[in-house]
Design a protein around this motif. Structure first.
Motif, PDB file in Angstrom:
ATOM      1  N   TRP A   1      56.626  60.174  43.973  1.00  0.00           N
ATOM      2  CA  TRP A   1      55.441  60.633  43.940  1.00  0.00           C
ATOM      3  C   TRP A   1      54.973  61.497  43.554  1.00  0.00           C
ATOM      4  O   TRP A   1      53.614  61.967  42.410  1.00  0.00           O
TER       5      TRP A   1
ATOM      6  N   GLY B   1      45.913  55.252  45.727  1.00  0.00           N
ATOM      7  CA  GLY B   1      47.300  54.090  45.518  1.00  0.00           C
ATOM      8  C   GLY B   1      46.800  53.215  44.213  1.00  0.00           C
ATOM      9  O   GLY B   1      48.163  53.245  43.518  1.00  0.00           O
TER      10      GLY B   1
ATOM     11  N   GLN C   1      52.220  59.697  51.945  1.00  0.00           N
ATOM     12  CA  GLN C   1      51.718  61.012  50.187  1.00  0.00           C
ATOM     13  C   GLN C   1      50.304  61.330  49.745  1.00  0.00           C
ATOM     14  O   GLN C   1      49.841  63.143  50.066  1.00  0.00           O
ATOM     15  N   ILE C   2      49.658  60.212  50.112  1.00  0.00           N
ATOM     16  CA  ILE C   2      48.089  60.396  49.686  1.00  0.00           C
ATOM     17  C   ILE C   2      47.489  61.276  50.150  1.00  0.00           C
ATOM     18  O   ILE C   2      46.624  61.937  50.324  1.00  0.00           O
TER      19      ILE C   2
ATOM     20  N   PHE D   1      52.621  54.729  48.923  1.00  0.00           N
ATOM     21  CA  PHE D   1      52.523  56.125  48.288  1.00  0.00           C
ATOM     22  C   PHE D   1      50.763  56.271  49.519  1.00  0.00           C
ATOM     23  O   PHE D   1      50.363  57.938  49.401  1.00  0.00           O
TER      24      PHE D   1
ATOM     25  N   SER E   1      60.632  58.505  48.207  1.00  0.00           N
ATOM     26  CA  SER E   1      59.368  57.905  48.142  1.00  0.00           C
ATOM     27  C   SER E   1      57.981  59.400  47.288  1.00  0.00           C
ATOM     28  O   SER E   1      57.417  59.464  46.709  1.00  0.00           O
ATOM     29  N   THR E   2      58.492  60.394  48.388  1.00  0.00           N
ATOM     30  CA  THR E   2      58.142  61.283  48.308  1.00  0.00           C
ATOM     31  C   THR E   2      58.204  62.206  46.987  1.00  0.00           C
ATOM     32  O   THR E   2      57.539  63.025  45.410  1.00  0.00           O
TER      33      THR E   2
END
Length: 259
Positions: free
Chosen positions: A242, A194, A178-179, A175, A238-239
């Motif tokens: 997260w 992460g 996203q982070i 991720f 994936s998002t």
């Protein structure tokens, strides 16, 4: 910290993609079209360098590599932004994906470069042992003949350690995008964030990776056209995952597009 439910993430990711399939696919195709001439030029420069071209070709090659990285990272920022907006219940437009956010791109670039540097440092001691094996594999691919790998006990150990480290870090930093984009804590803290989030649920995130790889493979098998669907779906998945793990706060304002 939340609990990752892969099935729920898949459902939420697919629903997010269905909110705006045309912009998702159009943007993925656009990024690929932008990468195509860069890749062609890179191949031409590589051939020229192998034939003893001027030293300036090295500078051209580096600039092309940097341009390819920027286009790729811009593609990631667009897909993450679009998936976040869709997961929030909105319908992202093409402008949502195309929006240029230099600060977000810079955060993602620094985190990516730091991860690459750490990987290089980790694998540097294994290089001399692994190099004969990698060379044999390259020669096998070039000749089309079965490879005879010069694997010694030390080489086998190095290969096992390298593979294990590579798999751990690939899952550990699932991720990173996203982070860096949505939390923006700085490159080092992005990597640490992460690790802190993924380590307690490493096996679940590994399962998520396998599912994403399967979706990409299906896209490739669908005459490659399916890749332009698979990539946005994987990003949405994936998002969504997260958001399960870290919540739904956009701490940087990344997903808020003016206008």
């Amino acid at each position: 910290m939340g609990v990752l439910r892969v099935g729920q993430a898949l459902q939420e990711g697919w629903e997010a993609f269905r909110r705006a399939p045309v912009p998702f696919v159009a943007f993925s195709l656009l990024v690929a079209l932008l990468q195509l001439p860069i890749n062609v030029l890179q191949d031409s420069v590589t051939v020229a360098r192998s034939q003893g071209a001027a030293p300036s070709s090295l500078l051209v090659s580096l600039l092309l590599s940097l341009l390819a990285m920027v286009v790729n990272l811009w593609g990631i920022t667009g897909l993450v932004r679009g998936s976040w907006v869709a997961l929030e219940g909105g319908r992202p437009r093409l402008a949502t994906f195309l929006h240029w956010d230099g600060a977000a791109l810079w955060r993602l670039l620094l985190a990516t470069l730091l991860l690459a540097l750490l990987l290089a440092l980790l694998f540097l001691p294994l290089g001399p042992v692994l190099q004969p094996i990698l060379t044999a594999l390259e020669e096998s691919v070039a000749s089309g003949l079965p490879a005879t790998l010069p694997v010694t006990p030390l080489g086998a150990l190095a290969l096992a350690v390298g593979s294990g480290l590579g798999l751990y870090l690939a899952v550990n930093q699932s991720f990173l995008g996203q982070i860096a984009l949505l939390e923006g804590p700085g490159p080092w803290h992005t990597l640490r964030r992460g690790q802190a989030v993924v380590d307690p649920q490493w096996l679940q995130v590994l399962l998520l990776h396998l599912l994403q790889a399967l979706l990409i493979l299906i896209g490739v098998l669908a005459c490659l056209v399916g890749v332009f669907v698979a990539l946005p779906v994987v990003t949405c998945l994936s998002t969504a995952a997260w958001r399960q793990l870290a919540g739904t706060a956009d701490r940087t304002g990344f997903a808020r597009v003016p206008g």
